[in-house]
Design a protein around this motif. Structure first.
Motif, short mmCIF file in Angstrom:
data_model
loop_
_atom_site.label_atom_id
_atom_site.label_comp_id
_atom_site.label_asym_id
_atom_site.label_seq_id
_atom_site.Cartn_x
_atom_site.Cartn_y
_atom_site.Cartn_z
N ALA A 1 -22.67 24.04 -106.05
CA ALA A 1 -23.14 24.00 -107.35
C ALA A 1 -21.85 24.28 -108.49
CB ALA A 1 -23.84 25.14 -107.73
N ASN B 1 -31.92 17.93 -103.09
CA ASN B 1 -30.98 18.47 -103.80
C ASN B 1 -30.02 17.09 -104.62
OD1 ASN B 1 -27.80 19.15 -103.74
ND2 ASN B 1 -28.70 21.08 -103.31
N GLN C 1 -28.26 26.56 -109.86
CA GLN C 1 -27.80 26.74 -108.46
C GLN C 1 -26.69 27.81 -108.37
OE1 GLN C 1 -27.83 23.57 -105.78
NE2 GLN C 1 -26.11 24.11 -104.82
N THR D 1 -34.73 22.22 -110.05
CA THR D 1 -33.61 22.83 -109.33
C THR D 1 -33.96 24.37 -108.80
OG1 THR D 1 -31.79 21.93 -110.83
CG2 THR D 1 -31.20 23.82 -109.68
N VAL E 1 -33.12 25.07 -104.99
CA VAL E 1 -31.95 26.30 -104.49
C VAL E 1 -32.45 26.86 -103.35
CG1 VAL E 1 -30.66 28.11 -105.23
CG2 VAL E 1 -30.97 26.43 -106.65
#
Length: 438
Positions: A174, A264, A297, A352, A356
């Motif tokens: 990230a 991702n 993230q 997101t 994560v």
């Protein structure tokens, strides 16, 4: 952060057994920053994919230019399994530090190709060939980096905090996303479009190449967590042991990785190119989406690690996956109904958050299943194979599906399909919360 290391870690690295909290924090920071710098070099390509398409594939239509550029991005993932096998075995034989130093300098060599490569207008078809060569070198390096660095992170941990320690792998990725998007935003706001096309796109690769010596210096003082093991007659190589004894863990790990990496790359990387190439928003809008995703993230990685340490790997990843599957189609539909920067940023955030928790928990699970002597090799193969197809080509597949189906919701369908297969692997895996390794 705890200072009590598990027994196996103490045996492999006596100097780390009584490490003070500050010293341990420095070691985690060294691994994390070095990994982030290496991923920065690999990831910045995606932020300038639309520009690279124009410069290296000029004869195609804008949509085909984007497809070809994203396919070249995916090429870097094809050699990840090979890099994982070669460098992972090296890490299991000679130690994690030596392997991580090697991957840093290989990444610098790959970035150098982008700094000096002439465009199609200058040398014709040789230009995209050079682009592919640079991606192959970078992909080989990253394929070995993940196995060595994540193994080292877990080997500093104990049975009760492995999720937290593994989360720094995702934090570092990230960090690279955030840094890459910031560099991209700085260039797009300070340079004209013509300047970006002429030379501005090379600047991020030059920055990435220049940062590699810093990563090498930061990692110089790490304590090795795995002693060198020279080859002995009659002893199986790490690769032979992984393929011969741990085939079930290998298959389940690849399937779990496929689900995590598809999520991702769609939420953290593809939204930039989706916003620019499909929704016709500005490049700065797309870069802001990556900035939001990377920042979230970074903020949530450790939270996700603590959650899977406290409530278990399978429970956390299942809940996060359900949240993702329920939300992804509605948010894509909402975005495409009236595309603008604000909606793109909201979608980046919504996608997101569950991603994560899925990614951190998955990295923890696939690292725990291999014994120390072959951990870097096993993890590198699992990660390399899972990411090379389902992550590296996620952007290409999603864009291709849009062209084939005519639906701008196709990226959501891709994530859903891969995620459902991945969940089967999760249910078949052993829960390792609180279980001592080896």
């Amino acid at each position: 952060m705890t200072t009590r290391l598990d027994t196996s870690a103490a045996q492999a690295a006596p100097s780390a057994a009584n490490v003070r909290p500050a010293s341990l924090a420095k070691k985690i920071a060294a691994i994390t920053i070095g990994n982030g710098l290496e991923f920065f070099d690999f990831a910045i390509y995606t932020y300038f994919a639309t520009i690279l398409g124009k410069l290296f594939f000029p004869s195609a239509s804008p949509f085909t230019q984007l497809l070809l550029s994203l396919a070249t991005f995916g090429v870097g993932f094809v050699v990840r399994p090979l890099g994982g096998i070669v460098i992972g075995s090296y890490a299991d034989r000679r130690g994690r530090k030596a392997a991580m130093t090697l991957t840093l300098w290989l990444m610098a060599a790959g970035s150098a190709v982008f700094v000096v490569a002439p465009t199609y207008a200058q040398i014709g078809m040789a230009a995209p060939v050079l682009l592919i060569l640079g991606r192959l070198v970078q992909g080989f390096a990253v394929g070995g980096e993940v196995g060595a660095s994540t193994s080292m992170l877990l080997e500093y941990a104990n049975a009760n905090n492995r999720g937290l320690f593994a989360s720094w792998q995702l934090f570092s990725q990230a960090f690279s996303t955030l840094l890459g998007s910031l560099v991209g935003l700085a260039l797009t706001t300070s340079l004209s479009h013509d300047q970006l096309l002429a030379w501005g796109w090379r600047v991020p690769f030059l920055i990435g190449m220049a940062l590699i010596p810093l990563g090498t210096y930061i990692r110089k003082h790490l304590d090795e967590t795995h002693g060198a093991e020279p080859a002995r007659p009659g002893v199986r190589s790490p690769l032979a042991e992984v393929l011969g004894t741990h085939r079930r863990a290998l298959v389940l790990g690849i399937l779990m990785t496929a689900g995590a990496t598809s999520s991702n790359y769609i939420s953290l990387h593809y939204l930039t190119n989706y916003g620019v190439g499909v929704l016709k928003l500005s490049l700065s809008s797309g870069l802001w989406a990556s900035f939001v995703a990377g920042g979230l993230q970074m903020a949530l990685a450790a939270v996700a690690g603590v959650a899977c340490d406290r409530w278990g790997r399978k429970r956390v990843v299942t809940i996060a996956r359900v949240v993702q599957l329920v939300s992804i189609v509605p948010v894509f539909a909402w975005l495409t109904a009236a595309p603008d920067t604000g909606r793109l940023l909201v979608v980046a955030a919504v996608l997101t958050i569950p991603t994560v928790f899925i990614s951190v928990t998955t990295v923890t699970m696939i690292t725990e299943v291999f014994p120390r002597r072959i951990r870097a090799t096993g993890l590198a193969i699992v990660y390399g194979l899972g990411v090379s197809v389902f992550g590296g080509f996620a952007q290409f597949i999603a864009t291709w599906l849009i062209g084939v189906t005519g639906s701008k919701l196709a990226p959501a369908g891709y994530v859903i399909a891969v995620s459902l297969v991945s969940m089967v692997a999760v249910f078949m895996s052993r829960e390792m919360k609180g279980v001592a390794l080896e």
